[in-house]
Design an enzyme around this catalytic site. Structure first.
Site, PDB file in Angstrom:
ATOM      1  N   LYS A  62       0.835  -1.213   0.000  1.00 47.83           N
ATOM      2  CA  LYS A  62       0.000   0.000   0.000  1.00 47.83           C
ATOM      3  C   LYS A  62       0.870   1.264   0.000  1.00 47.83           C
ATOM      4  CE  LYS A  62      -1.971  -1.148   3.944  1.00 47.83           C
ATOM      5  NZ  LYS A  62      -1.322  -2.420   4.279  1.00 47.83           N
TER       6      LYS A  62
ATOM      7  N   ARG B 147      -9.993   0.673   8.327  1.00 54.01           N
ATOM      8  CA  ARG B 147      -9.568  -0.670   8.709  1.00 54.01           C
ATOM      9  C   ARG B 147     -10.626  -1.420   9.484  1.00 54.01           C
ATOM     10  NH1 ARG B 147      -3.679   0.363   8.663  1.00 54.01           N
ATOM     11  NH2 ARG B 147      -2.598  -1.492   9.323  1.00 54.01           N
TER      12      ARG B 147
ATOM     13  N   ARG C 114      10.974  -0.275  11.261  1.00 54.92           N
ATOM     14  CA  ARG C 114       9.855  -0.065  12.169  1.00 54.92           C
ATOM     15  C   ARG C 114       9.898  -1.055  13.332  1.00 54.92           C
ATOM     16  NH1 ARG C 114       4.642   0.360   8.282  1.00 54.92           N
ATOM     17  NH2 ARG C 114       3.785  -0.888   9.974  1.00 54.92           N
TER      18      ARG C 114
ATOM     19  N   ARG D 101      12.028  -4.920   5.268  1.00 52.39           N
ATOM     20  CA  ARG D 101      11.761  -3.515   4.888  1.00 52.39           C
ATOM     21  C   ARG D 101      12.586  -2.526   5.705  1.00 52.39           C
ATOM     22  NH1 ARG D 101       5.703  -1.729   5.414  1.00 52.39           N
ATOM     23  NH2 ARG D 101       5.957  -2.638   7.460  1.00 52.39           N
TER      24      ARG D 101
ATOM     25  N   ARG E 227      -0.712  -8.445  13.389  1.00 51.68           N
ATOM     26  CA  ARG E 227      -1.240  -7.481  12.408  1.00 51.68           C
ATOM     27  C   ARG E 227      -2.060  -8.203  11.333  1.00 51.68           C
ATOM     28  NH1 ARG E 227       4.327  -4.744  11.132  1.00 51.68           N
ATOM     29  NH2 ARG E 227       3.253  -3.899   9.309  1.00 51.68           N
TER      30      ARG E 227
HETATM   31  P1  AP5 Z   1       4.847  -1.567   1.859  1.00 51.37           P
HETATM   32  O1  AP5 Z   1       4.460  -0.799   0.651  1.00 51.37           O
HETATM   33  O2  AP5 Z   1       5.591  -0.844   2.917  1.00 51.37           O
HETATM   34  O3  AP5 Z   1       3.573  -2.332   2.463  1.00 51.37           O
HETATM   35  P2  AP5 Z   1       2.267  -1.773   3.201  1.00 51.37           P
HETATM   36  O4  AP5 Z   1       1.085  -2.423   2.572  1.00 51.37           O
HETATM   37  O5  AP5 Z   1       2.298  -0.292   3.272  1.00 51.37           O
HETATM   38  O6  AP5 Z   1       2.484  -2.462   4.604  1.00 51.37           O
HETATM   39  P3  AP5 Z   1       2.454  -1.870   6.075  1.00 51.37           P
HETATM   40  O7  AP5 Z   1       3.277  -2.797   6.910  1.00 51.37           O
HETATM   41  O8  AP5 Z   1       2.799  -0.427   6.128  1.00 51.37           O
HETATM   42  O9  AP5 Z   1       0.952  -2.061   6.416  1.00 51.37           O
HETATM   43  P4  AP5 Z   1       0.288  -2.048   7.763  1.00 51.37           P
HETATM   44  O10 AP5 Z   1      -1.112  -1.979   7.328  1.00 51.37           O
HETATM   45  O11 AP5 Z   1       0.618  -3.178   8.660  1.00 51.37           O
HETATM   46  O12 AP5 Z   1       0.939  -0.796   8.526  1.00 51.37           O
HETATM   47  P5  AP5 Z   1       0.426   0.664   8.847  1.00 51.37           P
HETATM   48  O13 AP5 Z   1       1.576   1.562   8.863  1.00 51.37           O
HETATM   49  O14 AP5 Z   1      -0.739   1.006   8.000  1.00 51.37           O
HETATM   50  O15 AP5 Z   1       5.684  -2.834   1.376  1.00 51.37           O
HETATM   51  C1  AP5 Z   1       6.304  -3.726   2.306  1.00 51.37           C
HETATM   52  C2  AP5 Z   1       7.705  -4.127   1.813  1.00 51.37           C
HETATM   53  O16 AP5 Z   1       7.587  -4.925   0.649  1.00 51.37           O
HETATM   54  C3  AP5 Z   1       8.598  -2.945   1.410  1.00 51.37           C
HETATM   55  O17 AP5 Z   1       9.921  -3.221   1.786  1.00 51.37           O
HETATM   56  C4  AP5 Z   1       8.480  -2.868  -0.125  1.00 51.37           C
HETATM   57  O18 AP5 Z   1       9.654  -2.349  -0.739  1.00 51.37           O
HETATM   58  C5  AP5 Z   1       8.235  -4.324  -0.473  1.00 51.37           C
HETATM   59  N1  AP5 Z   1       7.315  -4.464  -1.606  1.00 51.37           N
HETATM   60  C6  AP5 Z   1       6.183  -3.740  -1.854  1.00 51.37           C
HETATM   61  N2  AP5 Z   1       5.563  -4.163  -2.975  1.00 51.37           N
HETATM   62  C7  AP5 Z   1       6.310  -5.209  -3.445  1.00 51.37           C
HETATM   63  C8  AP5 Z   1       6.178  -6.062  -4.596  1.00 51.37           C
HETATM   64  N3  AP5 Z   1       5.171  -5.942  -5.460  1.00 51.37           N
HETATM   65  N4  AP5 Z   1       7.140  -7.018  -4.749  1.00 51.37           N
HETATM   66  C9  AP5 Z   1       8.166  -7.164  -3.869  1.00 51.37           C
HETATM   67  N5  AP5 Z   1       8.337  -6.357  -2.783  1.00 51.37           N
HETATM   68  C10 AP5 Z   1       7.416  -5.394  -2.563  1.00 51.37           C
HETATM   69  O19 AP5 Z   1      -0.115   0.481  10.330  1.00 51.37           O
HETATM   70  C11 AP5 Z   1       0.784   0.253  11.419  1.00 51.37           C
HETATM   71  C12 AP5 Z   1       0.003   0.201  12.722  1.00 51.37           C
HETATM   72  O20 AP5 Z   1      -0.615   1.475  12.965  1.00 51.37           O
HETATM   73  C13 AP5 Z   1      -1.164  -0.804  12.761  1.00 51.37           C
HETATM   74  O21 AP5 Z   1      -0.721  -2.090  13.122  1.00 51.37           O
HETATM   75  C14 AP5 Z   1      -2.069  -0.158  13.809  1.00 51.37           C
HETATM   76  O22 AP5 Z   1      -1.591  -0.381  15.110  1.00 51.37           O
HETATM   77  C15 AP5 Z   1      -1.927   1.324  13.511  1.00 51.37           C
HETATM   78  N6  AP5 Z   1      -2.910   1.816  12.528  1.00 51.37           N
HETATM   79  C16 AP5 Z   1      -2.632   2.349  11.300  1.00 51.37           C
HETATM   80  N7  AP5 Z   1      -3.768   2.691  10.649  1.00 51.37           N
HETATM   81  C17 AP5 Z   1      -4.793   2.359  11.493  1.00 51.37           C
HETATM   82  C18 AP5 Z   1      -6.203   2.441  11.382  1.00 51.37           C
HETATM   83  N8  AP5 Z   1      -6.792   2.934  10.275  1.00 51.37           N
HETATM   84  N9  AP5 Z   1      -6.956   2.007  12.426  1.00 51.37           N
HETATM   85  C19 AP5 Z   1      -6.375   1.519  13.550  1.00 51.37           C
HETATM   86  N10 AP5 Z   1      -5.040   1.397  13.725  1.00 51.37           N
HETATM   87  C20 AP5 Z   1      -4.248   1.814  12.693  1.00 51.37           C
HETATM   88 MG    MG Z   2       2.466   1.101   4.828  1.00 47.58          MG
END
Ligand code: AP5
Ligand code: MG
Length: 214
Positions: A13, A88, A161, A127, A172
């Site tokens: 994402k 979410r 992270r 990552r 997660r």
């Molecule tokens: P990346 O693009 O970073 O993946 P992502 O989908 O953004 O994954 P996240 O880990 O950020 O998602 P998340 O939902 O767990 O975390 P968030 O920050 O939202 O890609 C991952 C890796 O793969 C990278 O190294 C990239 O280079 C590689 N990659 C990407 N695409 C690829 C491909 N096609 N092929 C190969 N490699 C690839 O949330 C964190 C925390 O915050 C949550 O756990 C929660 O506690 C809180 N939080 C955030 N939003 C909310 C909400 N709306 N409600 C409640 N709590 C929330």
């Molecule tokens: Mg992300």
């Protein structure tokens, strides 16, 4: 255009949102990034969110929705928004409808990145990001062109992270399956959902998303 990027942790994402920012001048609204900024700055929201995030659980619907509302309020009316990691839960999906209406915006598409969960732990634990500009990298899939130097800003400082460890990633994933995946039918009923193969290469996924936004 206002779109949601939906998919489990590590689906890509953030990576794809960044591409859309670079190529289409849209704005990325990542609640994860906003929360991490609040944790880093030690604000009251950050203090509340830190332990929850470290466990891999979800922060309250009200807190994340207030963050989104404030960001949209500060945005140009003609910039498109990419919702990354929000909504979410079903409650957040309802709140987003209210927030969008209050800013005279509507939702155009929900793009689901379909991925194989087994591959995600590897993506997430490899990552890292530039500590200065936030550009994203991966130990195996996306190294900087010059080792140890950020392609975008030239910084030599990188970070990982605290929630990117295997145990937290499993929690997660469970949170995604239990609370986030069930919101897809809400958008399916509104005929907004498009699916993209998130296991393809980063470039191929971007191309597929661009095709949907034409
Ligand atoms: P990346 O693009 O970073 O993946 P992502 O989908 O953004 O994954 P996240 O880990 O950020 O998602 P998340 O939902 O767990 O975390 P968030 O920050 O939202 O890609 C991952 C890796 O793969 C990278 O190294 C990239 O280079 C590689 N990659 C990407 N695409 C690829 C491909 N096609 N092929 C190969 N490699 C690839 O949330 C964190 C925390 O915050 C949550 O756990 C929660 O506690 C809180 N939080 C955030 N939003 C909310 C909400 N709306 N409600 C409640 N709590 C929330
Ligand atoms: Mg992300």
């Amino acid at each position: 255009m206002n779109i949601i990027l939906l998919g489990p942790p590590g689906a890509g994402k953030g990576t794809q949102a960044q591409r859309l920012v670079d190529n289409r001048g849209m704005r990325q609204l990542s609640t994860g990034d906003m929360l991490r900024a609040a944790v880093g700055a030690g604000t009251p929201i950050g203090l509340k969110a830190k332990a929850v995030m470290d466990r891999g659980e979800l922060v309250s619907d009200e807190i994340v929705s207030e963050l989104i509302d404030a960001e949209l309020a500060a945005m140009d009316a003609d910039s498109g928004a990419i919702f990354d990691g929000y909504p979410r839960t079903a409650a957040q999906a309802g709140m987003l409808d209210t927030i969008l209406a209050s800013h005279d915006r509507k939702l155009h598409k929900v793009i689901e990145l379909e991925v194989d969960e087994d591959a995600l732990v590897d993506r997430i634990t490899g990552r890292f990001t530039c500590a200065n500009c936030g550009a994203g990298y991966h130990d195996r899939y996306k190294q900087p062109e010059t080792e140890g130097v950020c392609d975008v800003c030239g910084s030599t400082e990188f970070k990982r992270r605290p929630d990117d460890n295997e145990e937290t990633v499993r929690t997660r994933m469970q949170e995604y399956r239990a609370k986030t995946a069930p919101i897809l039918p809400i958008y399916e009923q509104r005929d907004l959902v498009e699916r993209v193969d998130g296991m393809a290469s980063i470039d191929e996924v971007s191309e597929a998303i661009n095709g949907l936004l034409r």
